[in-house]
Design an enzyme around this catalytic site. Sequence first.
Site, PDB file in Angstrom:
ATOM      1  N   GLU A 136       7.527  -4.052  -2.195  1.00  0.00           N
ATOM      2  CA  GLU A 136       6.214  -3.278  -2.411  1.00  0.00           C
ATOM      3  C   GLU A 136       6.692  -2.161  -3.236  1.00  0.00           C
ATOM      4  O   GLU A 136       7.503  -1.309  -2.869  1.00  0.00           O
ATOM      5  CB  GLU A 136       5.649  -2.920  -0.943  1.00  0.00           C
ATOM      6  CG  GLU A 136       4.188  -1.993  -1.242  1.00  0.00           C
ATOM      7  CD  GLU A 136       3.724  -1.590   0.204  1.00  0.00           C
ATOM      8  OE1 GLU A 136       3.271  -0.611   0.328  1.00  0.00           O
ATOM      9  OE2 GLU A 136       3.706  -2.334   1.215  1.00  0.00           O
ATOM     10  N   GLU A 141      -0.174   6.962  -2.983  1.00  0.00           N
ATOM     11  CA  GLU A 141      -0.616   6.799  -1.801  1.00  0.00           C
ATOM     12  C   GLU A 141      -1.122   8.472  -1.390  1.00  0.00           C
ATOM     13  O   GLU A 141      -0.525   9.178  -1.649  1.00  0.00           O
ATOM     14  CB  GLU A 141      -0.086   6.297  -0.595  1.00  0.00           C
ATOM     15  CG  GLU A 141       0.176   4.873  -0.989  1.00  0.00           C
ATOM     16  CD  GLU A 141       0.993   4.207   0.443  1.00  0.00           C
ATOM     17  OE1 GLU A 141       0.460   3.528   1.425  1.00  0.00           O
ATOM     18  OE2 GLU A 141       2.359   4.362   0.481  1.00  0.00           O
TER      19      GLU A 141
END
Length: 572
Positions: A136, A141
């Site tokens: 990932e 974020e």
Amino acid sequence: MKKLSTLLLGAAALLLGTAPAPAQTYQQVWADEFDTRIGPGWQFETGGGGWGNNEKQYYQAANATVANGELRITARKENVGGYPYTSARLKTQGLKEFTYGKVEARIKLPLGQGLWPAFWMLGANIGSVGWPRCGEIDVMEHVNSENKVYGTIHWDANGYAQYGGNTPAAVADYHVYAVEWTPAAIKWFVDGVQYHEVNIANGTGSTEEFQRPFFLLLNLAVAGNWPGQTVDESRLPATMFVDYVRVYQLTNAPAGVATVYRNCNYDGAATALPVGDYTLGQLQARGILNDDVSSLRVNSGHQVVLYEHDNFQGASLTVGADNGCLVGNPLGAGNWNDKASSLRVQPVSAPAWSATLQAEAFSAMQGVQVENTADTGGGQNVGYIDATDWLAYNNVTFPTSGTYTIEYRVASLSGSRLSSDLNAGAIQLGNVDIPATGGWQTWTTVSQTVNVQAGTYNFGVYAQAGGWNLNWIRISRAGSNRTAVAGSGAATLGSPLAFSVHPNPTTDYLTLAAPAELRGGHLSVLNLRGKEVWRGTYDGRTVDVSALPPGLYTLVLLTPDQRKLSRRFSKQ
């Protein structure tokens, strides 16, 4: 996006130390600009809980819309599927998957306890190997109301591992969040400024996952393992705005010399093009749609020819410089916005250009004197030059940006040094050594090569040391065939007309040697302060300056077609 208990692999093993990548350029290979709709490269995920993150929202397509050229992912307080909130999650899985490249999105984020927006990537083999073995890459974020964003990788290293960094950001404003991903490293950027990097070369730290294809995701989660289970419902509905998502990959193709933009004012999807011919199919392969070019940037020395139809057919428009909007474009060829179906990017050979400034035709000076010269062509030269003396020539035009050769016709008994500059020293062009020529009227030519942006400047010559004479200065575009032109402090370089005055110095009369086509032009004499002290019309005869007091003057000739030429003379 996935956050579980952290087993942080030794960071030292992930720091850089790899060889630099070969010289390549990024070319756009895919984008969604969200101009009017969500493009076909996305699909929605539907369901609740966040697939292991203990999130409180139910994902559904209804929470993602496009308005005003933006994708809007909105989290709301509403009960669906047994969850108290709804939101949306989009992915390109099975539709658009990439191995390596530059991946970026321009995003504006909501703030509030419990909000967790993300732009991220998952390994395309997740269906067969699961997470985290698929790998990932979290491009961006953000959690809660923090004033920073995070960039992280997650993978399997005989157990779960992650490595991340963060940087301050005013997330409520738009920013471009990006990663540059190569076989050697992944780098994180905000608005083009790098803040984090990880070494993945040769699978170091068991990072083999990051040498395989990945797909993209966008989502706005509500609550979860990272932001916590508390949600500030006063912040709902909350919206994550996405202006665009773009993917680029490195290519060995030549660097682009022209860039085409989807929107006016150099906005929207941008694609750089090297020299070449591009049919509609070739444009579409680079992400340029039919009838979808609105503005262009064109490097100096190049031009873009736009064609109305494919295969270079139909009406055409040649663009040789930046054009901010093809609507009512300044080229006077009508509306070319969203009209091009094929195009050619071509080099343009700069026409030969050279010009000569006569040294005595200065606009201002300090310390020098004018004298007759024995150099080829006769006339006058500037002499009696001491250290710190200077000469200035106003309104000197360099017609194009690029490399120029500046030559100086000099004489010196024992050698010296000069320097040149633009705009009273604001731009320094460097020093030039003057050799000993053996006599004050024994002439040689020295030169320097400089890079100058196109424009009109005041050109200056400064005596770093004294003991030299100057007859002329010749400025040539690099590679040009020289065309000698009589220069003047008041005339733009490159004027095809020349004239001279003699005797110089004079005591009473000046004789002008000039082409017959200049007759009828307006003559004026200016003193050192620029004040007009005499005026008349050039009729091919002498000019009576006997009434002028001794000093230095400028004779200005305004030609019948309104070109201004000038020569300096000394009245004794």
